[in-house]
Structures are given as structure tokens and as C-alpha cells.
Design a protein around this motif. Structure first.
Motif, mmCIF file in Angstrom:
data_model
loop_
_atom_site.group_PDB
_atom_site.id
_atom_site.type_symbol
_atom_site.label_atom_id
_atom_site.label_comp_id
_atom_site.label_asym_id
_atom_site.label_seq_id
_atom_site.Cartn_x
_atom_site.Cartn_y
_atom_site.Cartn_z
ATOM 1 N N ALA A 15 42.524 21.946 -42.733
ATOM 2 C CA ALA A 15 41.747 22.071 -43.545
ATOM 3 C C ALA A 15 42.032 24.043 -44.127
ATOM 4 O O ALA A 15 41.990 23.797 -45.131
ATOM 5 C CB ALA A 15 40.738 22.486 -42.047
ATOM 6 N N ARG A 16 42.736 24.073 -43.198
ATOM 7 C CA ARG A 16 42.963 26.067 -44.152
ATOM 8 C C ARG A 16 43.675 25.861 -45.017
ATOM 9 O O ARG A 16 44.314 26.863 -45.508
ATOM 10 C CB ARG A 16 43.699 26.775 -42.128
ATOM 11 C CG ARG A 16 44.879 26.345 -41.940
ATOM 12 C CD ARG A 16 45.829 27.145 -40.723
ATOM 13 N NE ARG A 16 46.500 27.368 -40.151
ATOM 14 C CZ ARG A 16 48.054 27.166 -40.955
ATOM 15 N NH1 ARG A 16 47.773 28.619 -41.741
ATOM 16 N NH2 ARG A 16 49.185 27.460 -40.087
ATOM 17 N N ARG A 17 45.140 24.477 -45.266
ATOM 18 C CA ARG A 17 45.717 24.709 -46.108
ATOM 19 C C ARG A 17 44.862 23.962 -47.947
ATOM 20 O O ARG A 17 45.984 23.838 -48.260
ATOM 21 C CB ARG A 17 46.568 23.737 -45.860
ATOM 22 C CG ARG A 17 48.281 24.049 -45.236
ATOM 23 C CD ARG A 17 48.698 23.421 -44.275
ATOM 24 N NE ARG A 17 49.596 23.783 -43.760
ATOM 25 C CZ ARG A 17 50.231 23.897 -42.382
ATOM 26 N NH1 ARG A 17 49.168 23.632 -41.790
ATOM 27 N NH2 ARG A 17 50.927 24.954 -41.312
ATOM 28 N N LEU A 18 43.911 23.683 -47.337
ATOM 29 C CA LEU A 18 43.092 23.620 -48.306
ATOM 30 C C LEU A 18 42.028 24.203 -49.268
ATOM 31 O O LEU A 18 41.694 25.860 -48.706
ATOM 32 C CB LEU A 18 41.648 22.284 -47.613
ATOM 33 C CG LEU A 18 42.099 21.636 -47.197
ATOM 34 C CD1 LEU A 18 40.860 20.711 -46.815
ATOM 35 C CD2 LEU A 18 43.486 20.263 -48.034
ATOM 36 N N PRO A 19 41.690 24.027 -50.416
ATOM 37 C CA PRO A 19 40.445 24.792 -51.034
ATOM 38 C C PRO A 19 39.736 25.507 -50.410
ATOM 39 O O PRO A 19 39.128 24.191 -49.719
ATOM 40 C CB PRO A 19 40.117 24.639 -52.721
ATOM 41 C CG PRO A 19 41.237 23.270 -52.830
ATOM 42 C CD PRO A 19 42.110 23.545 -51.306
ATOM 43 N N PRO A 20 39.368 26.516 -50.169
ATOM 44 C CA PRO A 20 38.013 26.582 -49.753
ATOM 45 C C PRO A 20 36.795 25.829 -50.221
ATOM 46 O O PRO A 20 35.863 25.841 -49.078
ATOM 47 C CB PRO A 20 37.722 28.376 -50.372
ATOM 48 C CG PRO A 20 38.871 28.635 -50.156
ATOM 49 C CD PRO A 20 39.350 27.902 -51.280
ATOM 50 N N ARG A 21 36.444 25.800 -50.538
ATOM 51 C CA ARG A 21 35.536 24.523 -51.738
ATOM 52 C C ARG A 21 34.795 23.742 -50.763
ATOM 53 O O ARG A 21 34.310 22.741 -50.998
ATOM 54 C CB ARG A 21 35.071 24.490 -52.863
ATOM 55 C CG ARG A 21 36.006 23.562 -53.809
ATOM 56 C CD ARG A 21 35.719 23.335 -55.007
ATOM 57 N NE ARG A 21 37.141 23.253 -55.906
ATOM 58 C CZ ARG A 21 38.526 23.216 -56.467
ATOM 59 N NH1 ARG A 21 38.376 24.294 -55.744
ATOM 60 N NH2 ARG A 21 39.430 22.725 -56.732
ATOM 61 N N LYS A 22 36.672 22.740 -50.584
ATOM 62 C CA LYS A 22 36.449 21.989 -49.817
ATOM 63 C C LYS A 22 36.984 21.919 -47.810
ATOM 64 O O LYS A 22 37.197 20.951 -47.466
ATOM 65 C CB LYS A 22 37.782 20.780 -50.367
ATOM 66 C CG LYS A 22 38.520 20.604 -51.055
ATOM 67 C CD LYS A 22 39.445 19.896 -51.906
ATOM 68 C CE LYS A 22 39.075 19.306 -53.507
ATOM 69 N NZ LYS A 22 40.242 18.653 -54.055
ATOM 70 N N ARG A 23 37.382 23.036 -47.706
ATOM 71 C CA ARG A 23 37.636 22.978 -46.875
ATOM 72 C C ARG A 23 36.704 22.546 -45.396
ATOM 73 O O ARG A 23 37.255 21.634 -44.539
ATOM 74 C CB ARG A 23 38.011 24.452 -45.934
ATOM 75 C CG ARG A 23 39.331 25.201 -46.351
ATOM 76 C CD ARG A 23 39.139 26.271 -46.241
ATOM 77 N NE ARG A 23 40.604 27.281 -46.661
ATOM 78 C CZ ARG A 23 40.225 27.989 -47.127
ATOM 79 N NH1 ARG A 23 39.808 29.430 -46.487
ATOM 80 N NH2 ARG A 23 41.418 28.357 -47.945
ATOM 81 N N ASP A 24 34.976 22.833 -45.617
ATOM 82 C CA ASP A 24 34.050 22.044 -44.513
ATOM 83 C C ASP A 24 34.475 20.918 -44.033
ATOM 84 O O ASP A 24 33.653 19.641 -43.139
ATOM 85 C CB ASP A 24 32.867 23.154 -44.537
ATOM 86 C CG ASP A 24 32.887 24.298 -44.617
ATOM 87 O OD1 ASP A 24 34.047 24.729 -43.274
ATOM 88 O OD2 ASP A 24 31.918 25.272 -44.751
ATOM 89 N N ASP A 25 34.045 20.172 -45.644
ATOM 90 C CA ASP A 25 33.749 19.069 -45.488
ATOM 91 C C ASP A 25 34.851 17.906 -45.718
ATOM 92 O O ASP A 25 34.569 17.249 -44.686
ATOM 93 C CB ASP A 25 34.189 18.804 -47.552
ATOM 94 C CG ASP A 25 32.362 19.043 -47.854
ATOM 95 O OD1 ASP A 25 31.165 19.326 -46.926
ATOM 96 O OD2 ASP A 25 32.055 19.244 -49.042
ATOM 97 N N VAL A 26 36.080 18.260 -45.385
ATOM 98 C CA VAL A 26 37.315 17.680 -45.658
ATOM 99 C C VAL A 26 37.100 17.503 -44.039
ATOM 100 O O VAL A 26 37.680 16.889 -43.038
ATOM 101 C CB VAL A 26 38.960 18.274 -45.960
ATOM 102 C CG1 VAL A 26 39.942 17.455 -45.169
ATOM 103 C CG2 VAL A 26 38.331 17.871 -47.401
#
Length: 277
Positions: A15-26
Motif C-alpha cells: 500500500a505504501r507504494r500506491l498513490p494516497p487516494r488508493k492506499r486504504d481501498d487496496v
């Protein structure tokens, strides 16, 4: 550390490698999927089996790339183009630029390449249609245009004649010795013999294409070496006047060879035309 801790560690690294808007959902989705997969295992989900499962899934960076395409300075599909351009630019810098500036010029060229390819990648991410593919005619590279081969033969022959007889200019004894001048004569003579063979046959073969490429590289390097090593003409003023043009010609030859190399490593033989009954 239990199995849930192992999964949570993996989810965090993804998750920390993803954009902030996607982290929680992913993270929520991935965590649920991994827990379900772990419970379905025969051992019921031990920490060891959790580690094994996650290693089979792939590194966190690879899993993150499945959820979001990461930004790359050079797209994987552009690797060959970047590599050929980088090597060709470095060699051109060596043959065209004085030795004290060669390293600076090479690094500057590599920097410009990275910026250029990165800029192209950014444009493609925002506007995929910016570099839309367009159909083009695929030419059969084994067919040799006799007019084109004759033009190449004439150009190399003129270079050989001028090299052997520079008119009012006089070569230094060191340059005219057996260790410097004759090498380019041999390269040009071989090139002329190759072109004569291709003209007679009317077609290119793999070995003739690669031989032409190598001879072009050798001619460019030889001319570049002449510009960097010792005096060429007895009159120092002639060196200052002529050698920059020789260096420019050497750079052009290296660029032409780079284009030949790129075409060879990306070469695809077109299929024969289907006859209509």
C-alpha cells in the motif's frame, strides 16, 4: 509474529507504494483476499505458510504495480531505443568533442536522454493519444536499391580518393606511417568491395548488413581517432580548419551505424503477399 502480522506487513509494503487516494481501498481488499487464501490452505494458516504464500505472490513492488502503473523514467518498451541512443551519443561525443570535454558531454547527453524519455512518459500517461500509432509501409530489407547502393559506393569512393590525395595539404610523416593512415584505407576498400558485391547481387543478406554496420562503425572510430591523436597535417592551421569537419563526419557515421543497429535488432521480415484467386 502470527500469520495476520505477516499479512499485515505485506499489505503495508504494497500500500505504501500506491498513490494516497488508493492506499486504504487496496489495503482493505488485499488484506481480505490474502486472509481468505491463507485460511484455505491445508495447514490452516501458519506464519510459515503465510510467508510462503506471499513469496509466491511476488515482491510488494510487483503486487503494487498490478493495482497502479508506477511512473518510470524510461518505459520498458523504450529500453532498446534508450540504450542505442545512449551508446551512440557517447561514441559521437568521443569522436566529435575534444578529450577534456568528452566526459562532460557524455553525461550531459545521458541527462538529456533521461529527461526526454521521462517527459515522453509523462505525456503518454496524461494523453495516450499524443503518440498514436500510424500505419506505414513495411519495406523488405533484403532488397537492395541499386541506385542507393551506387550512391553509397560513390560517396565512399570520393572519401577514399580525398583521403589518399588531400590536394594542396601534406600529411605529417607520423600520420602517413604504417600505424595510422593505412587502417582507414583498408576499411574503405573493404566497404567498397562489399557495396560492389551487393550491387551485383541486388540484395542484402544478414552478413552483408552486419558487415556494412561494422565497417561504418570502424570508419567513424578511425576518423575520430585521427582527430584526437597527434597531428594529421604538416601545417597546424590545416588541422585547426579541417579536423572539426572530420570529427563531424565521424559523428554522422556513428549515428548512421546506430540507426543500422537499431533496425537490425528490431528487424521483422514481412510476410509474403497473399495471392487473390
Amino acid at each position: 509474529m502470527d500469520a495476520d502480522d505477516v499479512i499485515e506487513s505485506y499489505v503495508h509494503d504494497v500500500a505504501r507504494r500506491l498513490p494516497p487516494r488508493k492506499r486504504d481501498d487496496v489495503a482493505f481488499e488485499l488484506r481480505a483476499l490474502l486472509r481468505e487464501d491463507l485460511r484455505s490452505r491445508p495447514d490452516g494458516g501458519t506464519p510459515e505458510s503465510a510467508v510462503e504464500m506471499l513469496r509466491e505472490l511476488g515482491r510488494p513492488a510487483e503486487t503494487a504495480a498490478r493495482y497502479h502503473r508506477p511512473f518510470t523514467l524510461v518505459e520498458p518498451s523504450d529500453t532498446w531505443s534508450f540504450l542505442v541512443a545512449a551508446v551512440a551519443g557517447g561514441v559521437v561525443a568521443w569522436v566529435m568533442i575534444p578529450p577534456k570535454w568528452t566526459s562532460v558531454a557524455t553525461l550531459a547527453w545521458l541527462g538529456l536522454l533521461v529527461i526526454g524519455f521521462a517527459g515522453r512518459g509523462l505525456i503518454l500517461r496524461r494523453r495516450p493519444e499524443a503518440f498514436a500509432w500510424r500505419p506505414h509501409r513495411v519495406r523488405r530489407t533484403d532488397r537492395a536499391s541499386r541506385a542507393g547502393v551506387l550512391a553509397q559506393f560513390t560517396a565512399w569512393a570520393v572519401l577514399l580518393v580525398v583521403y589518399l590525395n588531400p590536394g594542396p595539404l601534406t600529411y605529417t610523416d607520423d600520420f602517413a606511417g604504417p600505424l595510422r593512415m593505412p587502417w582507414l584505407v583498408a576499411i574503405l576498400a573493404l566497404h567498397l568491395a562489399l557495396l560492389a558485391l551487393v550491387f551485383q547481387r541486388g540484395r542484402w543478406q544478414a552478413w552483408t548488413r552486419w558487415t556494412r554496420l561494422l565497417l561504418t562503425v570502424e570508419a567513424g572510430l578511425q576518423l575520430g581517432w585521427h582527430c584526437h591523436y597527434g597531428d594529421v597535417f604538416a601545417d597546424p592551421g590545416a588541422d585547426a580548419l579541417v579536423l572539426p569537419w572530420v570529427a563531424a563526419l565521424a559523428g554522422v557515421l556513428i549515428l548512421v551505424a546506430a540507426l543500422m543497429f537499431y533496425r537490425e535488432v528490431t528487424r521483422v521480415e514481412p510476410a509474403p503477399r497473399l495471392s487473390v484467386v
